[in-house]
Scaffold this motif. Structure first.
Motif: not given
Ligand code: SF4
Ligand code: SF4
Lengths: 459, 313
Positions: A122, A130-131, A135-136, A139-142, A226-227, A230
């Motif tokens: 990061m 912030y995640l 967090g959204r 998003s695949p990160i979440l 998928w990261l 996608f």
């Protein structure tokens, strides 16, 4: 089946408990060595934190490098726990019993570092929270965060549950251990008395967990795939990524498993518990997985190579004949084809040396393969790279990056060793129970019933 | 300079205002929200000494009155975090790049770098030499952020640090960005840049929320072309448009169906796209860019001189 002679059972337990807290010279050496690498990596990380990611070789074109490759590697290796504890369980393989704790330790360590790698990568690690606060969930990160956290917790529980009866044995047997340890064992054993009800409940809990953890394990790695799947980038924009990652991961995990039990077998004098049967069976699994992975590779590279669409062409040329061709052909030939040939022969499968050799090759191939999935694709974006500043249109990891990478790998091995230290490596109660039920042969242990006079070395 | 407000008081020296800073958005603002800002101009009644200079002010009931200059407060509307995330109301920004006119001089990049205090090694708007196949003629290709309507970059952002606004702009909130660089991997146009090291800060104070800052570089965060929203708020054109002497870049509002270029010509967007045979870059990806290109036909420069850099060199 007849009950084990309590005398013999006692001896088995004593032998298995003898590794607890014991110091081995070679092991101490490794711990210090790996620890030093980790210290070096930490220093490198501090430098990176202070100066920014500019100390790495990552730049605007190759914006992900070794760290993300390693993330994929660690997430992958963590699947081995699910393979041994769930898949083998469901397929009724009884020889898995002596392997369960080792596999779970590898899983725990791998998933821990898998969670750590993105933080290293990061730009603003201090904003990690912030995640949660911003967090959204789209998003695949979440998803990855949730999946890794779930799998980590699941793996901790899966490591702990079969440990309870063993902790009770330790509590009862190792009465000369320091007081705080005995207290800790008593507390962790949660009043285990080894009665029928407790056993039934424990087994039920393990069964439920086994069913729950399998989809979680697969999702963890699929989401990691998928990261990159996608995105629209050539080479990544592919539907094969999920299975490609999952099976590559199972393969790498099996190879690591083989290497670790090979080391433990002699290091911890567990020759009776980790036997050629285990190597042979794991080798068969490795053979199936490498063969299947080769098949997936043919699909992943062969299908676009036949079509040679404009964008894919640049990436494929790079892999087939370009700068990365050595690595690519190494992963395909030394990492897959040769191990497949070795493992195809019964004679080689039964020789621990050959199985270990094949595993080393598979593991090296798998590690490099992770790099090949990430970096070459980033060097061939849709829009041609022009007027790039020096160092932007290529990727040669810096010393700092290598140091952090090496120390993550070292930390991974170190954590496994440290997880082996406070507990017996083999699940004592399950192994003795199963030996009672089914005999030595099916569990894969050798000559433990007939053993006489095992030298005990209490800590 | 205008007072920074979209009001209609014409306080600025409209006489010597150059074409490049035409209030191309003024028309729309007068009808729409001009009245809302008026209170900020004429409502200020704080007693000040008369300067004698008169300015014309449009009142809310449509009368033009002359008031003393000292009576006009220097009003800057407060732009909240929410305003920045929503975008400028009623707008749909769009850019048209005429490849037939671009001679690759790179002045757009220079103007952009100047506006955003970027060092020369960063390019938010890039001029590439393209040749689609060996036999066809090469051309210069100008590449800003496409401000995609189906943006792959904002889809993947884990913390909503990069987001799509209602006015079409894809913006970045550098107070939010965690530097995961997923958006960089996701952008098929290789538009996004990352601050690998601490950027050199200019000596300016900015009061807008981070996503509309002029200076966007922050260590460990991404940045990219932002369509100059701070200029649009003042009814002005982005730096690249006013920097392109070839009139190759048009910018405007799709809702108004009007775009303007360097020399101040305002034209009908739909007409321009139709007459020029416009297309969007890599339409097949489904990203729905807000930047249109007019193909490089009848070029005004010698295409033979373009040297194509081979990939990876
Ligand atoms: S061009 Fe790239 S950065 Fe710009 S909106 Fe589209 S995907 Fe996002
Ligand atoms: S780098 Fe920043 S803007 Fe891009 S996806 Fe990550 S958090 Fe969002």
């Amino acid at each position: 089946m007849e009950k084990l002679n309590p005398e013999i059972k006692n001896q088995i337990e004593n032998e298995l408990l003898s590794t607890v807290g014991r110091r081995y010279r070679q092991e101490t050496f490794w711990v210090i060595f790996l620890g030093l690498i980790c210290v070096g990596g930490t220093v490198a990380w501090i430098i990176q934190l202070r100066k920014g990611l500019g100390v790495t070789a990552m730049r605007d074109y190759v914006s992900w490098g070794l760290y993300i490759s390693l993330l994929f590697f660690f997430v992958g290796v963590s699947l081995i726990g699910a393979l041994v504890s769930c898949v083998l369980r469901m397929s009724g393989a009884k020889w898995r019993y002596p392997l369960i704790r080792i596999a779970e330790a590898v899983t725990l360590s791998a998933i821990f570092f898998a969670g750590f790698m993105p933080v290293l990568d990061m730009g603003r690690p201090e904003r990690l929270y912030y995640l949660i606060t911003h967090g959204r969930i789209q998003s695949p990160i979440l998803w990855d965060v949730v999946a890794i956290a779930t799998y980590f917790i699941g793996s901790v529980i899966y490591f702990y549950l079969p440990l309870i009866p063993d902790l009770a044995i330790m509590r009862d047997k190792l009465t000369d251990a320091p007081k705080w340890r005995r207290k800790l064992w008593r507390w962790l054993a949660m009043g285990w008395e080894d009665n029928l009800l407790q056993r039934r409940l424990l087994k039920k809990a393990m069964l439920i967990l086994c069913i729950v953890i399998l989809p979680v394990a697969i999702s963890v790695h699929t989401i990691s795939a998928w990261l990159i799947a996608f995105t629209l980038r050539p080479g990544w924009n592919s539907t094969i990524m999920g299975p490609y990652f999952v099976f590559g991961a199972l393969m790498a995990g099996t190879a690591i498993m083989i290497l670790i039990i090979a080391k433990l077998r002699h290091g911890y004098r567990l020759e009776h518990y980790l036997t050629p049967k285990h190597f042979n069976n794991l080798a068969k699994i490795l053979l199936a997985l490498t063969a299947f992975y080769l098949y997936l590779n043919i699909n992943k590279y062969g299908v676009p190579a036949y079509k040679m669409a404009k964008e894919e062409k640049a990436v494929l040329n790079d892999l087939f004949y370009g700068n990365n061709s050595f690595f690519f052909w190494f992963t395909q030939i030394a990492g897959l084809v040769i191990p497949i040939i070795i493992l195809s022969f019964k004679r080689f499968r039964q020789s621990i040396k050959w199985v270990v050799t094949a595993s080393v090759m598979v593991l090296l191939g798998a590690l490099i393969n992770r790099y090949l999935i990430v970096v070459p694709n980033m060097l061939h974006p849709f829009v041609p790279i022009q007027h790039a500043q020096h160092g932007y249109a290529s990727y040669n990891p810096t010393l700092i990056e290598w140091a952090i990478t090496a120390s993550s790998l070292a930390g991974f091995v170190l954590l496994i060793i440290l997880l082996f230290k406070p507990f017996p490596v083999i699940t004592m109660w399950e192994v003795t129970e199963e030996v009672e039920k089914r005999g030595e042969k099916e569990i894969g242990v050798e000559n433990i019933i007939t053993l006489q006079n095992i030298p005990t070395h209490a800590s | 300079m205008a007072c920074g407000n979209n009001c209609t008081c014409n306080r600025n020296e409209s006489g010597n205002q150059d074409n490049s800073r035409r209030d191309f958005l003024l028309k729309g603002l007068m009808g729409g929200i001009g009245a809302a800002f008026l209170s900020g101009c004429s409502g200020s009644t704080s007693p000040k000494s008369e300067s004698g200079d008169k300015v014309n002010v449009l009142t809310h009931d449509g009368k033009l009155v002359a008031v003393d200059k000292s009576q006009v407060a220097n009003f800057k509307p407060h732009i909240s975090e929410e305003d920045v995330r929503k975008g400028i109301p009623g707008k749909k920004f769009v850019m048209v790049i005429d490849l037939a006119k671009c001679d690759g001089c790179g002045k757009c990049t220079k103007a952009c770098n100047k506006m955003h205090y970027l060092p020369s090694n960063k390019e938010w708007i890039e001029v590439l030499e393209m040749q689609d196949s060996p036999e066809v003629s090469p051309y210069y290709f100008v590449k800003p952020c496409m401000h995609c309507d189906n943006p792959p970059c904002t889809k993947v952002c884990p913390v909503d640090a990069t987001f799509k606004r209602e006015d079409g702009i894809v913006a970045i909130d550098t107070d939010r960005c965690i530097g995961c660089r997923f958006c960089m991997a996701a952008c098929p146009y290789s538009v996004r840049l990352f601050n690998w090291t601490e950027p050199v800060k200019p000596n300016i104070v900015e009061t807008t929320p981070a996503a509309e800052n002029v200076f966007q570089s922050k260590k460990g965060c991404v940045e990219k072309c932002d369509f100059c929203p701070h200029m649009a708020r003042e009814g002005k054109l982005p730096a690249c448009v006013t920097g392109c002497p070839m009139n190759a870049i048009w910018f405007g509002d799709a809702n108004e169906d009007a775009v303007t270029c360097y020399d101040g010509t305002t034209t009908k967007l739909s007409q321009l796209l139709e007459d020029g045979g416009a297309y969007r870059f890599m339409e097949e990806l489904g990203t729905e860019p807000r930047v249109y290109y007019l193909p490089p036909v009848n070029r005004t420069y010698d295409a033979k001189e373009i040297k194509i850099e081979k990939e990876g060199k």
